[in-house]
Write an enzyme that holds these catalytic residues in place. Structure first.
Site, PDB file in Angstrom:
ATOM      1  N   ASN A  25       0.813  -1.231   0.000  1.00  0.00           N
ATOM      2  CA  ASN A  25       0.000   0.000   0.000  1.00  0.00           C
ATOM      3  C   ASN A  25       0.843   1.276   0.000  1.00  0.00           C
ATOM      4  O   ASN A  25       0.390   2.329   0.452  1.00  0.00           O
ATOM      5  CB  ASN A  25      -0.994  -0.006   1.175  1.00  0.00           C
ATOM      6  CG  ASN A  25      -0.260  -0.025   2.519  1.00  0.00           C
ATOM      7  OD1 ASN A  25       0.960  -0.216   2.545  1.00  0.00           O
ATOM      8  ND2 ASN A  25      -0.974   0.185   3.594  1.00  0.00           N
ATOM      9  N   ASP A  27       3.253   2.581   1.667  1.00  0.00           N
ATOM     10  CA  ASP A  27       3.676   3.387   2.824  1.00  0.00           C
ATOM     11  C   ASP A  27       5.128   3.111   3.209  1.00  0.00           C
ATOM     12  O   ASP A  27       5.613   3.585   4.235  1.00  0.00           O
ATOM     13  CB  ASP A  27       2.742   3.167   4.034  1.00  0.00           C
ATOM     14  CG  ASP A  27       2.759   1.730   4.539  1.00  0.00           C
ATOM     15  OD1 ASP A  27       3.458   0.892   3.924  1.00  0.00           O
ATOM     16  OD2 ASP A  27       2.082   1.444   5.538  1.00  0.00           O
ATOM     17  N   ASP A  31       3.951  -5.603   4.432  1.00  0.00           N
ATOM     18  CA  ASP A  31       2.681  -5.933   5.099  1.00  0.00           C
ATOM     19  C   ASP A  31       2.213  -7.323   4.682  1.00  0.00           C
ATOM     20  O   ASP A  31       2.827  -7.974   3.830  1.00  0.00           O
ATOM     21  CB  ASP A  31       1.632  -4.858   4.777  1.00  0.00           C
ATOM     22  CG  ASP A  31       1.655  -4.477   3.312  1.00  0.00           C
ATOM     23  OD1 ASP A  31       1.527  -5.398   2.484  1.00  0.00           O
ATOM     24  OD2 ASP A  31       1.846  -3.283   2.991  1.00  0.00           O
ATOM     25  N   ASP A 100       5.655 -15.527  15.723  1.00  0.00           N
ATOM     26  CA  ASP A 100       6.693 -15.213  16.703  1.00  0.00           C
ATOM     27  C   ASP A 100       5.980 -14.704  17.955  1.00  0.00           C
ATOM     28  O   ASP A 100       5.288 -13.681  17.898  1.00  0.00           O
ATOM     29  CB  ASP A 100       7.570 -14.099  16.091  1.00  0.00           C
ATOM     30  CG  ASP A 100       8.957 -14.030  16.674  1.00  0.00           C
ATOM     31  OD1 ASP A 100       9.093 -14.297  17.867  1.00  0.00           O
ATOM     32  OD2 ASP A 100       9.882 -13.666  15.914  1.00  0.00           O
ATOM     33  N   ASP A 202      10.216 -16.172  21.507  1.00  0.00           N
ATOM     34  CA  ASP A 202      11.298 -15.212  21.697  1.00  0.00           C
ATOM     35  C   ASP A 202      11.880 -15.347  23.108  1.00  0.00           C
ATOM     36  O   ASP A 202      11.124 -15.339  24.087  1.00  0.00           O
ATOM     37  CB  ASP A 202      10.703 -13.805  21.509  1.00  0.00           C
ATOM     38  CG  ASP A 202      11.752 -12.722  21.470  1.00  0.00           C
ATOM     39  OD1 ASP A 202      12.496 -12.668  20.478  1.00  0.00           O
ATOM     40  OD2 ASP A 202      11.833 -11.935  22.434  1.00  0.00           O
ATOM     41  N   GLU A 263      13.750 -19.803  20.951  1.00  0.00           N
ATOM     42  CA  GLU A 263      15.032 -19.089  20.920  1.00  0.00           C
ATOM     43  C   GLU A 263      15.547 -18.983  22.349  1.00  0.00           C
ATOM     44  O   GLU A 263      14.962 -18.291  23.172  1.00  0.00           O
ATOM     45  CB  GLU A 263      14.843 -17.678  20.351  1.00  0.00           C
ATOM     46  CG  GLU A 263      16.151 -16.907  20.288  1.00  0.00           C
ATOM     47  CD  GLU A 263      15.985 -15.385  20.350  1.00  0.00           C
ATOM     48  OE1 GLU A 263      16.831 -14.694  19.783  1.00  0.00           O
ATOM     49  OE2 GLU A 263      15.024 -14.894  20.981  1.00  0.00           O
ATOM     50  N   HIS A 323      17.154 -12.141  11.884  1.00  0.00           N
ATOM     51  CA  HIS A 323      17.018 -10.683  11.907  1.00  0.00           C
ATOM     52  C   HIS A 323      17.916 -10.021  12.957  1.00  0.00           C
ATOM     53  O   HIS A 323      17.834  -8.813  13.154  1.00  0.00           O
ATOM     54  CB  HIS A 323      15.545 -10.331  12.189  1.00  0.00           C
ATOM     55  CG  HIS A 323      15.119 -10.837  13.527  1.00  0.00           C
ATOM     56  ND1 HIS A 323      15.002 -12.190  13.810  1.00  0.00           N
ATOM     57  CD2 HIS A 323      14.840 -10.190  14.680  1.00  0.00           C
ATOM     58  CE1 HIS A 323      14.654 -12.342  15.074  1.00  0.00           C
ATOM     59  NE2 HIS A 323      14.549 -11.146  15.634  1.00  0.00           N
ATOM     60  N   ASP A 324      18.732 -10.807  13.646  1.00  0.00           N
ATOM     61  CA  ASP A 324      19.595 -10.250  14.699  1.00  0.00           C
ATOM     62  C   ASP A 324      21.085 -10.292  14.362  1.00  0.00           C
ATOM     63  O   ASP A 324      21.897  -9.813  15.153  1.00  0.00           O
ATOM     64  CB  ASP A 324      19.412 -11.050  16.007  1.00  0.00           C
ATOM     65  CG  ASP A 324      18.051 -10.821  16.648  1.00  0.00           C
ATOM     66  OD1 ASP A 324      17.487  -9.723  16.492  1.00  0.00           O
ATOM     67  OD2 ASP A 324      17.551 -11.753  17.315  1.00  0.00           O
TER      68      ASP A 324
HETATM   69  C1  NOJ Z   1      15.218 -11.665  20.542  1.00  0.00           C
HETATM   70  C2  NOJ Z   1      14.788 -11.164  19.213  1.00  0.00           C
HETATM   71  O1  NOJ Z   1      15.236 -12.055  18.228  1.00  0.00           O
HETATM   72  C3  NOJ Z   1      15.347  -9.765  19.073  1.00  0.00           C
HETATM   73  O2  NOJ Z   1      15.154  -9.250  17.775  1.00  0.00           O
HETATM   74  C4  NOJ Z   1      14.689  -8.890  20.096  1.00  0.00           C
HETATM   75  O3  NOJ Z   1      15.274  -7.604  20.069  1.00  0.00           O
HETATM   76  C5  NOJ Z   1      14.853  -9.470  21.500  1.00  0.00           C
HETATM   77  N1  NOJ Z   1      14.591 -10.873  21.531  1.00  0.00           N
HETATM   78  C6  NOJ Z   1      13.900  -8.807  22.449  1.00  0.00           C
HETATM   79  O4  NOJ Z   1      12.600  -9.257  22.188  1.00  0.00           O
HETATM   80 CA    CA Z   2       2.626  -1.260   3.651  1.00  0.00          CA
END
Ligand code: NOJ
Ligand code: CA
Length: 536
Positions: A25, A27, A31, A100, A202, A263, A323-324
């Site tokens: 969309n 922005d 999404d 998640d 998480d 995790e 993503h970390d």
């Molecule tokens: C682990 C997640 O993978 C990370 O991205 C997040 O910042 C921390 N937990 C806190 O939720």
């Molecule tokens: Ca969007």
């Protein structure tokens, strides 16, 4: 197929960071409707499940990992109807959806926390970890925040501190309160009833803190950050975690074929393994493998250890990206050369266990570099330039060579990597030797051969440090995988009593491919050879 097919076990799970996959969309933020647009792409790639990084409403202090309502969808991503549509469309294509769940902490904007801080007698007060100042004043104990600074934040109005393992806008829930525990278990039921196939938990082993909140002991030596100067024996991995996981597993097992992966936080592989089993998590993540240097020995050791910890009782899980962490392409390969990435893909997709892929890994997306002003991640904001945070691996998916890589017609929330005109899905789909096509052919091979998706693993001891060699086998099928981690040519002599039993069935698609002459396999730089035994 001799083994039972269980989607999460035989299959491949693909992590999507929803903000960065596809914006529908304009922005600048990805999404759910955007994800639906690419389900056919994911089906062709050959994945079996999607793990969506959090999609609940979030003020985005930590981009979804600070949840302000567990029961709905963040309007940035769509609404519950969009989510139902995503589920239906994914299921039509045989793709499962994993959510998640961030249950260690909420956002400070969550209604529960807003109530909690109104007064000490508020019914929600005890939903979080509030404590009076220490007798001499100051924080109740020596616990620190993983994201920097003290773990305790003082609330003037209440005259008390609350604990936050991460950012001060992410207060930790008090899992010792039975009302919190049961509210958490209800969240599982709520999403299971909607039809989701599983969850990624998480930092689950941080849910319980030691009952008396004792000080963590100090570690000797000098550490990069104060958080690392402590032995975290009281703020994570408490024994109460096991019964909580058992209750969660019972809930999941009352629905068919559901899956939960956890995790762990500040736990080594052996500790992580204790949470996996038929009455707890199906699987956990192993950092030993993901953090290995680029070496056959190091990966071999990590695989042997994690595989051995699972034995016949459980099924391992592997990831190279999430993503970390900086992307494996950025950690292990040069800017434009994908040879090492092909080698890693071959390993990742043929070891015993569920491979996790992170969006863009299949086209070798590289991390973006950002100036101080462009940083979005709270970790980068705090620690720049010593730690630039995690934005680098979260850039928009590179679909094609249109402006903003086809991710969005508008300026995206993070910049697109400047290489997108060349490195994108459309280009790689039409180039036979691309990384994308390499992934596709390996995924197809893995799917076709029970030895690869369901077999046991034995590492073969080899003299050459550059080679990683292992067998995968079921009762009916045996395969051999030979991987050359060096930039030179290498040869590997097949076991003499076996060599005439092998067919070389996969060599990758480099210009100079691996070949077999009599009993010797010749591998080019970063070469891959996968062999199928004619005998069983
Ligand atoms: C682990 C997640 O993978 C990370 O991205 C997040 O910042 C921390 N937990 C806190 O939720
Ligand atoms: Ca969007």
């Amino acid at each position: 197929m001799s083994e039972r097919t269980l989607w999460w076990k035989d299959g491949i799970i693909y992590q999507i960071y929803p903000r960065s996959f596809q914006d529908s969309n304009a922005d600048g933020i990805g999404d759910l409707a955007g994800i639906v647009q690419h389900l056919d792409y994911l089906r062709e790639l050959g994945i079996d499940g999607i793990w969506l990084s959090p999609i609940n409403p979030s003020p985005d202090v930590d981009f979804g990992y600070d949840v302000s309502d567990y029961h709905t969808i963040d309007p940035k991503f769509g609404n519950l109807q969009d989510f139902d549509r995503l589920l239906t469309e994914a299921h039509k294509r045989g793709i499962h959806i994993i959510l998640d769940l961030v249950l260690n902490h909420t956002s400070d904007q969550h209604r529960w926390f807003q109530e909690s801080r109104l007064s000490r007698s508020n019914p929600y007060h005890d939903w979080y970890i509030w404590r009076n100042p220490a007798p001499g004043g100051g924080a109740p104990n020596n616990w620190r925040s993983m994201f920097g600074g003290p773990g305790w934040e003082f609330d003037e109005k209440l005259g008390q501190y609350y604990f936050h393992m991460f950012n001060k806008h992410q207060p930790d829930l008090n899992w010792r309160n039975p009302d919190v525990r049961s509210a958490m278990l209800d969240i599982f039921r709520y999403w299971l009833d909607k039809g989701v196939d599983g969850f990624r938990l998480d930092v689950f082993n941080a849910w319980y803190k030691e009952a008396n909140l004792r000080d963590n002991p100090r570690l000797p030596g000098i550490h990069r950050r104060p958080f690392e100067s402590y032995d975290h024996i009281y703020d994570v991995s408490q024994p109460e975690m096991i019964p909580a996981l058992q209750d969660i597993r019972k809930i999941l097992d009352s629905y068919p074929d559901r899956y939960v992966v956890g995790e762990t936080f500040l736990a080594d592989s052996a500790q992580a393994r204790t949470y996996i089993g038929s009455d707890r998590l199906h699987a956990g993540f192993d950092y030993g493998y993901a953090n290995s240097p680029f070496s056959a020995r190091a990966f071999g050791k990590a695989i042997q250890y994690w595989d051995g910890l699972h034995g016949d009782q459980a099924w391992p899980n592997y990831f190279l990206n999430n993503h970390d962490t900086p992307r494996s392409s950025t950690r292990y390969a040069g800017a434009n050369d994908d040879a090492r990435l092909k080698l890693l893909a071959a390993m990742h997709l043929t070891v015993r266990g569920t491979p996790y892929l992170y969006y863009g890994e299949e086209i070798g997306m590289r991390d973006i570099s950002l100036s101080r002003g462009q940083i979005q991640d709270p970790v980068g904001k705090r620690y720049w330039p010593f730690d630039k945070g995690r934005d680098g691996c979260r850039s928009p998916m590179q679909w094609d060579s249109r402006p903003f890589a086809g991710f969005s017609p508008s300026q995206p929330w993070l910049p697109v990597h400047p290489n997108y005109k060349v490195r994108n899905v459309v280009n790689q789909a039409s180039a036979p030797a691309s990384l994308l096509n390499f992934y596709k052919s390996l995924i197809a091979l893995r799917r076709e051969h029970p030895a690869l998706h369901a077999g046991k693993l034995i590492l073969i001891d080899v003299d050459d440090d550059a080679l990683l060699v292992y067998k995968r086998f079921t009762e009916d099928e045996t395969m051999l995988v030979v991987l050359n981690f060096s930039k030179g040519l290498r040869s590997y002599s097949l076991p003499i009593d076996e060599y005439n039993n092998w067919d070389l069935i996969f060599t990758g698609n480099e210009p100079l491919t691996s070949q077999m002459t009599d009993s010797t396999l010749n591998l080019p730089a970063y070469g891959v050879a996968i062999l199928l035994s004619r005998a069983t």
